[in-house]
Structure formats: C-alpha cells, structure tokens
Scaffold this motif. Structure first.
Motif, PDB file in Angstrom:
ATOM      1  N   ALA A 148     -16.423 -17.875 -69.181  1.00  0.00           N
ATOM      2  CA  ALA A 148     -16.285 -18.762 -68.027  1.00  0.00           C
ATOM      3  C   ALA A 148     -17.258 -19.927 -68.111  1.00  0.00           C
ATOM      4  N   THR A 149     -16.754 -21.123 -67.819  1.00  0.00           N
ATOM      5  CA  THR A 149     -17.588 -22.324 -67.834  1.00  0.00           C
ATOM      6  C   THR A 149     -17.812 -22.884 -66.432  1.00  0.00           C
ATOM      7  N   GLY A 150     -16.983 -22.466 -65.484  1.00  0.00           N
ATOM      8  CA  GLY A 150     -17.065 -23.027 -64.138  1.00  0.00           C
ATOM      9  C   GLY A 150     -16.400 -24.387 -64.014  1.00  0.00           C
ATOM     10  N   HIS A 151     -15.839 -24.911 -65.100  1.00  0.00           N
ATOM     11  CA  HIS A 151     -15.191 -26.218 -65.070  1.00  0.00           C
ATOM     12  C   HIS A 151     -13.834 -26.151 -64.372  1.00  0.00           C
ATOM     13  N   ARG A 152     -13.507 -27.224 -63.666  1.00  0.00           N
ATOM     14  CA  ARG A 152     -12.179 -27.381 -63.059  1.00  0.00           C
ATOM     15  C   ARG A 152     -11.243 -27.992 -64.086  1.00  0.00           C
ATOM     16  N   ILE A 153      -9.992 -27.578 -64.039  1.00  0.00           N
ATOM     17  CA  ILE A 153      -8.978 -28.171 -64.906  1.00  0.00           C
ATOM     18  C   ILE A 153      -7.847 -28.740 -64.070  1.00  0.00           C
ATOM     19  N   ALA A 154      -7.194 -29.736 -64.616  1.00  0.00           N
ATOM     20  CA  ALA A 154      -5.954 -30.296 -64.090  1.00  0.00           C
ATOM     21  C   ALA A 154      -5.150 -30.708 -65.310  1.00  0.00           C
ATOM     22  N   VAL A 155      -4.174 -29.882 -65.677  1.00  0.00           N
ATOM     23  CA  VAL A 155      -3.435 -30.074 -66.918  1.00  0.00           C
ATOM     24  C   VAL A 155      -1.964 -30.320 -66.591  1.00  0.00           C
ATOM     25  N   ARG A 156      -1.409 -31.348 -67.213  1.00  0.00           N
ATOM     26  CA  ARG A 156       0.014 -31.664 -67.039  1.00  0.00           C
ATOM     27  C   ARG A 156       0.834 -30.758 -67.953  1.00  0.00           C
ATOM     28  N   VAL A 157       1.892 -30.183 -67.402  1.00  0.00           N
ATOM     29  CA  VAL A 157       2.738 -29.241 -68.134  1.00  0.00           C
ATOM     30  C   VAL A 157       4.197 -29.657 -67.964  1.00  0.00           C
ATOM     31  N   ALA A 158       4.973 -29.479 -69.025  1.00  0.00           N
ATOM     32  CA  ALA A 158       6.423 -29.659 -68.957  1.00  0.00           C
ATOM     33  C   ALA A 158       7.056 -28.404 -69.519  1.00  0.00           C
ATOM     34  N   GLY A 159       8.173 -28.014 -68.951  1.00  0.00           N
ATOM     35  CA  GLY A 159       8.809 -26.806 -69.444  1.00  0.00           C
ATOM     36  C   GLY A 159      10.279 -26.746 -69.131  1.00  0.00           C
ATOM     37  N   MET A 160      10.950 -25.846 -69.850  1.00  0.00           N
ATOM     38  CA  MET A 160      12.366 -25.618 -69.641  1.00  0.00           C
ATOM     39  C   MET A 160      12.643 -24.133 -69.721  1.00  0.00           C
ATOM     40  N   CYS A 161      13.445 -23.635 -68.818  1.00  0.00           N
ATOM     41  CA  CYS A 161      13.859 -22.237 -68.885  1.00  0.00           C
ATOM     42  C   CYS A 161      15.374 -22.155 -68.903  1.00  0.00           C
ATOM     43  N   SER A 162      15.845 -21.070 -69.495  1.00  0.00           N
ATOM     44  CA  SER A 162      17.280 -20.771 -69.515  1.00  0.00           C
ATOM     45  C   SER A 162      17.466 -19.380 -68.941  1.00  0.00           C
ATOM     46  N   ILE A 163      18.585 -19.184 -68.237  1.00  0.00           N
ATOM     47  CA  ILE A 163      18.831 -17.884 -67.621  1.00  0.00           C
ATOM     48  C   ILE A 163      20.181 -17.327 -68.054  1.00  0.00           C
ATOM     49  N   GLU A 164      20.270 -16.013 -67.947  1.00  0.00           N
ATOM     50  CA  GLU A 164      21.522 -15.290 -68.099  1.00  0.00           C
ATOM     51  C   GLU A 164      21.499 -14.145 -67.097  1.00  0.00           C
ATOM     52  N   ASN A 165      22.617 -13.920 -66.440  1.00  0.00           N
ATOM     53  CA  ASN A 165      22.736 -12.808 -65.482  1.00  0.00           C
ATOM     54  C   ASN A 165      21.626 -12.809 -64.433  1.00  0.00           C
ATOM     55  N   GLY A 166      21.223 -13.995 -63.988  1.00  0.00           N
ATOM     56  CA  GLY A 166      20.256 -14.107 -62.908  1.00  0.00           C
ATOM     57  C   GLY A 166      18.805 -13.873 -63.283  1.00  0.00           C
ATOM     58  N   LEU A 167      18.493 -13.854 -64.606  1.00  0.00           N
ATOM     59  CA  LEU A 167      17.109 -13.671 -65.057  1.00  0.00           C
ATOM     60  C   LEU A 167      16.794 -14.670 -66.171  1.00  0.00           C
ATOM     61  N   ILE A 168      15.516 -15.033 -66.264  1.00  0.00           N
ATOM     62  CA  ILE A 168      15.092 -15.952 -67.319  1.00  0.00           C
ATOM     63  C   ILE A 168      15.133 -15.222 -68.661  1.00  0.00           C
ATOM     64  N   VAL A 169      15.792 -15.839 -69.645  1.00  0.00           N
ATOM     65  CA  VAL A 169      15.832 -15.269 -70.995  1.00  0.00           C
ATOM     66  C   VAL A 169      14.978 -16.076 -71.960  1.00  0.00           C
ATOM     67  N   SER A 170      14.709 -17.334 -71.619  1.00  0.00           N
ATOM     68  CA  SER A 170      13.886 -18.191 -72.456  1.00  0.00           C
ATOM     69  C   SER A 170      13.098 -19.138 -71.552  1.00  0.00           C
ATOM     70  N   ASP A 171      11.793 -19.189 -71.762  1.00  0.00           N
ATOM     71  CA  ASP A 171      10.935 -20.083 -70.984  1.00  0.00           C
ATOM     72  C   ASP A 171       9.985 -20.747 -71.965  1.00  0.00           C
ATOM     73  N   ARG A 172      10.048 -22.064 -72.038  1.00  0.00           N
ATOM     74  CA  ARG A 172       9.205 -22.831 -72.963  1.00  0.00           C
ATOM     75  C   ARG A 172       8.373 -23.803 -72.151  1.00  0.00           C
ATOM     76  N   GLU A 173       7.052 -23.739 -72.352  1.00  0.00           N
ATOM     77  CA  GLU A 173       6.153 -24.640 -71.631  1.00  0.00           C
ATOM     78  C   GLU A 173       5.269 -25.371 -72.640  1.00  0.00           C
ATOM     79  N   TYR A 174       5.056 -26.640 -72.365  1.00  0.00           N
ATOM     80  CA  TYR A 174       4.299 -27.487 -73.272  1.00  0.00           C
ATOM     81  C   TYR A 174       3.192 -28.198 -72.501  1.00  0.00           C
ATOM     82  N   TYR A 175       1.991 -28.169 -73.056  1.00  0.00           N
ATOM     83  CA  TYR A 175       0.892 -28.961 -72.516  1.00  0.00           C
ATOM     84  C   TYR A 175      -0.018 -29.329 -73.668  1.00  0.00           C
TER      85      TYR A 175
END
Length: 147
Positions: A102-129
């Motif tokens: 732990a450093t005690g530092h605050r973060i604010a990170v921009r994230v982009a992502g895409m998810c795909s679902i089948e049968n009402g549940l996420i099957v693929s989730d990709r996040e990029y930062y």
C-alpha cells in the motif's frame, strides 16, 4: 424478459461499486473469460479472484461510467468507458506476480471495455487501461536509461 448486455454490464459496475463480489460473480457465465491489461482470468472463480484482489488493493474503489457506446446488437454486446478511482491501501498485484505494498496514493484511471453475453450472462469481458498511467499514479517510475 431478456436482459441486454448493457443492463448486465451496468449490474457489474453497480455490484463492484457496492463491493458485492457475489453479485459480480453471478453476472458471469461459469466458463466466462475476462481479459485485462495484466492477463486473462478464465471461469467465474478466477474472475472473482481478480476483482477480489482489486478491491483489496483499493477498498474504496469506485467506477464512474462516462460513456456507454451504442453497439450494433445490444442484446449481445456492450461497450463502456469509465473512470476507476480509489486509494491504494492494500497489496496490488503487479505483472510478473509480485505485489506492491500500500502506498496511500489516490488513482483515477480511464478504462474502456467491451463485454459479450449469451443466455443472460457475460461470456467475454475485455477491459483496457494504460498500465503506465496507473503505475505512475501509484508512485512507480520507469528505470533510468543510460545512453
């Protein structure tokens, strides 16, 4: 009533903001795959483990969506951009398997992502930062290059 990918991704964001790992886990299919900058998690248990360690490192983690991008078929995919904020108060897993205390530092990170679902549940989730953006906010520096 059929749930859309957007509604499901919004549930993930809400459950992460509530720090409710069980609710987060239930949004994913048993064989789902999560891909992030530090690697791949396969299956609900590994995905939950990833989020558990994120909340351990940043116990006040908060996700603020700022753009929900329309997609061709909202029944199967959702694209999001958001800012992830928090205070580094626990060990943070680094690429290569070590942990940053732990450093005690605050973060604010921009994230982009895409998810795909089948049968009402996420099957693929990709996040990029930008890992460099995150690590520099935690106080890490690139080594000096001698030319």
């Amino acid at each position: 009533m059929t749930i859309t990918a957007r509604e499901l991704k919004d549930r993930v964001i809400d459950s992460m903001n509530d720090h409710d790992l069980e609710a987060t886990k239930q949004c994913f299919a048993p064989d789902a795959v999560y891909v992030g900058p530090v690697g791949t998690a396969e299956g609900r248990d590994q995905i939950t483990w990833h989020f558990e360690h994120l909340l351990e490192a940043f116990p006040d983690l908060h996700i603020t969506p700022w753009c929900k991008v329309p997609v061709c078929d909202p029944a199967i995919s959702a694209v999001s951009e958001y800012v992830m904020t928090g205070t580094h108060l626990g060990p943070f897993l680094l690429p290569g398997g070590s942990a940053l205390p732990a450093t005690g530092h605050r973060i604010a990170v921009r994230v982009a992502g895409m998810c795909s679902i089948e049968n009402g549940l996420i099957v693929s989730d990709r996040e990029y930062y930008d890992q460099l953006e995150l690590l520099s906010q935690l106080g890490l520096c690139l080594p000096q290059v001698v030319v």
